[in-house]
Motif scaffolding. Structure first.
Motif, PDB file in Angstrom:
ATOM      1  N   LEU A 162       0.785  -1.517  -0.181  1.00 38.63           N
ATOM      2  CA  LEU A 162       0.114   0.217  -0.238  1.00 38.63           C
ATOM      3  C   LEU A 162       0.944   1.335   0.413  1.00 38.63           C
ATOM      4  N   THR A 163       2.061   1.266   0.637  1.00 42.19           N
ATOM      5  CA  THR A 163       2.803   2.871   0.696  1.00 42.19           C
ATOM      6  C   THR A 163       3.507   2.551  -0.370  1.00 42.19           C
ATOM      7  N   GLY A 164       3.903   1.789  -1.289  1.00 41.44           N
ATOM      8  CA  GLY A 164       5.024   1.872  -2.217  1.00 41.44           C
ATOM      9  C   GLY A 164       3.898   2.746  -3.194  1.00 41.44           C
ATOM     10  N   THR A 165       2.756   1.715  -3.275  1.00 39.09           N
ATOM     11  CA  THR A 165       1.853   1.974  -4.168  1.00 39.09           C
ATOM     12  C   THR A 165       1.121   3.770  -4.426  1.00 39.09           C
ATOM     13  N   VAL A 166       1.148   3.702  -3.364  1.00 33.36           N
ATOM     14  CA  VAL A 166       0.375   5.472  -2.520  1.00 33.36           C
ATOM     15  C   VAL A 166       1.513   6.331  -4.024  1.00 33.36           C
ATOM     16  N   ILE A 167       3.111   5.702  -2.996  1.00 31.31           N
ATOM     17  CA  ILE A 167       3.982   6.342  -3.417  1.00 31.31           C
ATOM     18  C   ILE A 167       4.651   6.715  -5.007  1.00 31.31           C
ATOM     19  N   VAL A 168       4.341   5.614  -5.660  1.00 33.40           N
ATOM     20  CA  VAL A 168       4.373   5.092  -7.201  1.00 33.40           C
ATOM     21  C   VAL A 168       3.298   6.251  -7.556  1.00 33.40           C
ATOM     22  N   VAL A 169       2.315   5.988  -6.844  1.00 32.59           N
ATOM     23  CA  VAL A 169       1.733   6.687  -8.507  1.00 32.59           C
ATOM     24  C   VAL A 169       1.119   8.097  -8.113  1.00 32.59           C
ATOM     25  N   ALA A 208      13.255  14.862  -7.972  1.00 23.21           N
ATOM     26  CA  ALA A 208      13.050  14.307  -6.451  1.00 23.21           C
ATOM     27  C   ALA A 208      11.924  13.375  -6.438  1.00 23.21           C
ATOM     28  N   GLY A 209      10.881  13.939  -7.660  1.00 27.72           N
ATOM     29  CA  GLY A 209      10.007  12.638  -7.696  1.00 27.72           C
ATOM     30  C   GLY A 209      10.539  11.448  -8.517  1.00 27.72           C
ATOM     31  N   ILE A 210      11.434  11.643  -9.925  1.00 29.97           N
ATOM     32  CA  ILE A 210      11.504  10.137 -10.091  1.00 29.97           C
ATOM     33  C   ILE A 210      12.674   9.879  -9.268  1.00 29.97           C
ATOM     34  N   THR A 211      13.229  10.029  -8.795  1.00 29.99           N
ATOM     35  CA  THR A 211      14.384   9.223  -7.842  1.00 29.99           C
ATOM     36  C   THR A 211      13.329   8.351  -6.308  1.00 29.99           C
ATOM     37  N   PHE A 212      12.549   9.534  -6.612  1.00 29.25           N
ATOM     38  CA  PHE A 212      11.421   8.495  -5.012  1.00 29.25           C
ATOM     39  C   PHE A 212      10.496   7.656  -5.300  1.00 29.25           C
ATOM     40  N   THR A 213      10.349   7.777  -6.698  1.00 26.71           N
ATOM     41  CA  THR A 213       9.277   6.432  -7.753  1.00 26.71           C
ATOM     42  C   THR A 213      10.536   5.197  -7.368  1.00 26.71           C
ATOM     43  N   LEU A 214      11.923   5.094  -7.794  1.00 26.15           N
ATOM     44  CA  LEU A 214      12.137   3.987  -7.364  1.00 26.15           C
ATOM     45  C   LEU A 214      11.873   3.031  -6.029  1.00 26.15           C
ATOM     46  N   SER A 215      12.569   4.062  -5.230  1.00 25.07           N
ATOM     47  CA  SER A 215      11.639   3.779  -3.611  1.00 25.07           C
ATOM     48  C   SER A 215      10.698   3.092  -3.180  1.00 25.07           C
ATOM     49  N   GLY A 216       9.416   3.706  -4.133  1.00 25.56           N
ATOM     50  CA  GLY A 216       8.718   3.144  -3.890  1.00 25.56           C
ATOM     51  C   GLY A 216       8.241   1.446  -4.163  1.00 25.56           C
ATOM     52  N   MET A 217       8.934   1.247  -5.865  1.00 21.25           N
ATOM     53  CA  MET A 217       8.305   0.256  -6.114  1.00 21.25           C
ATOM     54  C   MET A 217       9.545  -1.094  -5.643  1.00 21.25           C
ATOM     55  N   SER A 218      10.541  -0.789  -5.014  1.00 20.26           N
ATOM     56  CA  SER A 218      11.575  -1.649  -3.856  1.00 20.26           C
ATOM     57  C   SER A 218      10.069  -1.506  -2.693  1.00 20.26           C
ATOM     58  N   LEU A 219       9.404  -1.152  -2.659  1.00 22.43           N
ATOM     59  CA  LEU A 219       8.915  -1.923  -1.437  1.00 22.43           C
ATOM     60  C   LEU A 219       7.376  -2.486  -2.173  1.00 22.43           C
ATOM     61  N   VAL A 220       6.782  -1.930  -3.623  1.00 20.30           N
ATOM     62  CA  VAL A 220       5.654  -2.954  -4.461  1.00 20.30           C
ATOM     63  C   VAL A 220       6.367  -4.174  -4.582  1.00 20.30           C
ATOM     64  N   GLY A 451      13.678   6.589   1.321  1.00 17.82           N
ATOM     65  CA  GLY A 451      12.871   5.012   1.548  1.00 17.82           C
ATOM     66  C   GLY A 451      12.999   4.516   2.457  1.00 17.82           C
ATOM     67  N   LEU A 452      14.488   4.817   3.557  1.00 13.11           N
ATOM     68  CA  LEU A 452      13.833   3.762   4.682  1.00 13.11           C
ATOM     69  C   LEU A 452      12.783   4.593   5.436  1.00 13.11           C
ATOM     70  N   ALA A 453      12.148   5.548   5.606  1.00 14.17           N
ATOM     71  CA  ALA A 453      11.922   6.292   6.668  1.00 14.17           C
ATOM     72  C   ALA A 453      10.138   5.371   5.373  1.00 14.17           C
ATOM     73  N   ALA A 454      10.139   5.595   4.520  1.00 15.27           N
ATOM     74  CA  ALA A 454       9.120   4.264   3.869  1.00 15.27           C
ATOM     75  C   ALA A 454       8.948   3.206   4.116  1.00 15.27           C
ATOM     76  N   VAL A 455       9.782   2.361   4.427  1.00 13.48           N
ATOM     77  CA  VAL A 455       9.993   1.224   5.419  1.00 13.48           C
ATOM     78  C   VAL A 455       9.410   1.572   6.274  1.00 13.48           C
ATOM     79  N   VAL A 456      10.283   2.047   7.210  1.00 15.87           N
ATOM     80  CA  VAL A 456       9.870   1.885   8.828  1.00 15.87           C
ATOM     81  C   VAL A 456       7.976   2.211   8.789  1.00 15.87           C
ATOM     82  N   PHE A 457       7.750   3.417   8.250  1.00 15.84           N
ATOM     83  CA  PHE A 457       6.010   3.451   8.948  1.00 15.84           C
ATOM     84  C   PHE A 457       5.361   2.718   8.105  1.00 15.84           C
TER      85      PHE A 457
END
Length: 501
Positions: A162-169, A208-220, A451-457
């Motif tokens: 859920l978190t990763g998908t929200v970030i990616v979207v 920033a948006g492009i690089t954070f997309t990569l972190s979101g996809m790792s969670l997805v 990205g690590l903050a997103a994982v902790v969340f």
């Protein structure tokens, strides 16, 4: 099958041999005189081939492991021109005149190639020291979990999805929406790479948006399979296709390699030959993107889009130029930065949060990008982790940094296999580090922290959902336990007499 003792001995011998060559290269310096080009180029190509084999053999998952994958990308972006020159072969593609402007066998080019060889040796040494192949060739084993632990893990995986998908979207919608507003022709393949670079440079939030997309996809990818995950994958597919159409290979390439590495930690992967075919396919895609970014989609034929894998390696191999440029700067008196370029992105982010006045990124002298704009004509040449490590720490310091990189990958590659949270963390860090192969590290630390903050969340959200679900289960159990007692008590009560009419 070889015994663990023999494998350990062979790994120790390999590490010793690599260490001897590395120390020799540091002490002897760059070869000079007659035949210097042959010795420098020959050593670099041999090191690239031999070290790739050592890494694949040492890695827990072979070529699917992050360390060998990072190394292969590093080689592809720094060694192809050296290999063509050593073989005396004609360089394929349309950029022969461009390469001749800077890739000539002078002292700076030889020193740059020598730095690449040292980086490859140092990374391999660090990896072989800590890397260890699993006793079997199977994929990550499933962990035995009790019911409650299994439910907790499932909730965490669902939260990561859920978190990763929200970030990616959100990030994909922002990036493509912004481009549609400022340069709508890019989405149709008009303008090519140069217009794309100019648009991103004029809108720093896009980076920033492009690089954070990569972190979101790792969670997805590390999360739970669901319809939510499908949404994330679809949005990423749209993002990857759009960046390729616009002429940018890097964003999609880094993300795809990162996703493969995450998947390999969680489930069995195909045989190594499939990995090789994936690399070749990727090279064809890179070749097509090169054509699109130069000529635009509308002016690129199907044959040109298919291109040649060899031409793709040449185009990627131009990343050697930033190393040559950096060697030139240092030769002209440029002081080493002692780690500043690695930290300045985070410093600028903190300055932004604190409201500190700061110079625009295009003119901030702490940023490598500013040096490129000031000193390199047609500065859009990217950058290189080899060049940046040398700019910061010099020859020996650069080698030590790559030893540390190798040790880090060697340790991480054999830990946490089969655990989704560890895979997500690995994907976040891996994608950020992989991007430095072809660009500066300005956003690396910030991207990793976010990205690590997103994982902790995700872990926190999963624990809340787990506790809520456990309360529901407990309440249902309590109600079920009370029902029989109530029914028994009702059955034992005397039935009141009814008066006769």
């Amino acid at each position: 099958m070889s015994s663990p003792g023999s494998l350990g001995l062979s790994r120790a011998i390999a590490a010793l041999a690599v260490a001897i060559v590395l120390v020799w290269s540091l002490l002897s310096g760059v070869p000079t005189g007659v035949g210097a080009e042959m010795r420098v180029f020959g050593l670099t190509v041999v090191v690239a081939v031999v070290c790739t084999g050592l890494l694949v053999r040492s890695a827990p998952l072979g070529l699917w492991s992050g360390g060998p994958m990072f190394f292969v990308v590093l080689v592809l972006f720094h060694v192809p021109l050296v290999a063509f020159s050593l073989a005396g072969a004609d360089i394929p593609g349309d950029d022969v005149d461009y390469f001749s402007l800077w890739f000539t066998p002078n002292g700076q080019v030889l020193r740059a190639v020598w730095l690449v060889a040292q980086a490859l040796l140092a990374f391999t040494l660090g990896y072989v020291l800590l890397g260890r192949r699993r006793p079997t060739g199977s994929g990550p084993a499933a962990q035995a979990l009790d019911d409650e632990a299994g439910r907790a893990r499932a909730q965490t995986e669902a939260a990561m999805t859920l978190t990763g998908t929200v970030i990616v979207v959100v990030t994909v919608a922002y990036v493509l929406g912004t481009i549609a507003l400022v340069e709508p022709g890019l989405l149709l393949g008009q303008g090519g790479k140069r217009l794309y670079d100019a648009t991103v440079a004029a809108n720093p939030s896009l980076t920033a948006g492009i690089t954070f997309t990569l972190s979101g996809m790792s969670l997805v990818v590390a999360g739970r399979r669901s319809s939510v995950r499908t949404v994330g994958l679809v949005f990423f597919g749209v993002f990857a296709a759009s960046t390729l159409v616009m002429g940018s290979r890097s964003s999609a390439l880094y993300a795809l390699v990162g996703l493969v590495v995450v998947l390999a930690r969680l489930r069995p992967m195909p045989r190594q030959v499939i990995a090789v075919l994936v690399v070749v396919t990727g090279l064809v895609v890179v070749s097509s993107v090169e054509r699109i970014r130069d000529d635009g989609l509308a002016d690129t034929s199907v044959g040109e889009m298919l291109g040649s894998p060899l031409a793709a390696t040449v185009e990627m191999g131009a990343t050697l130029r930033p190393v040559v440029e950096t060697v030139s700067w240092v030769d002209q008196g440029e002081a080493h930065r002692h780690g500043m370029t690695f930290a300045v992105g985070t410093i600028r982010f903190v300055e932004l949060l604190a409201g500190v006045d700061r110079e625009y990124s295009a003119v901030d002298p702490r940023l490598v990008g500013t040096l490129l704009r000031d000193r390199v004509e047609h500065y859009a040449i990217g950058y290189s982790i080899v060049a940046e490590s040398f700019l910061n720490f010099g020859t020996t310091g650069s080698a030590l940094l790559f030893v540390a990189f190798g040790m880090t990958f060697g340790r991480w590659d054999r830990r946490g296999l089969g655990r989704p949270v560890d895979a997500a963390v690995y994907g976040v860090v891996f994608s950020a580090l992989l991007a430095t192969v072809r660009s500066t590290s300005t956003t690396t630390v910030t991207t990793i922290l976010l990205g690590l903050a997103a994982v902790v969340f995700s872990i926190w959200l999963g624990s809340i959902r787990h506790r809520s679900a456990e309360r529901v289960v407990q309440q249902a159990a309590d109600r079920a336990a009370r029902l029989p007692a109530t029914a028994t008590a009702t059955a034992s009560e005397p039935v009141p007499a009814v008066a006769a009419p």
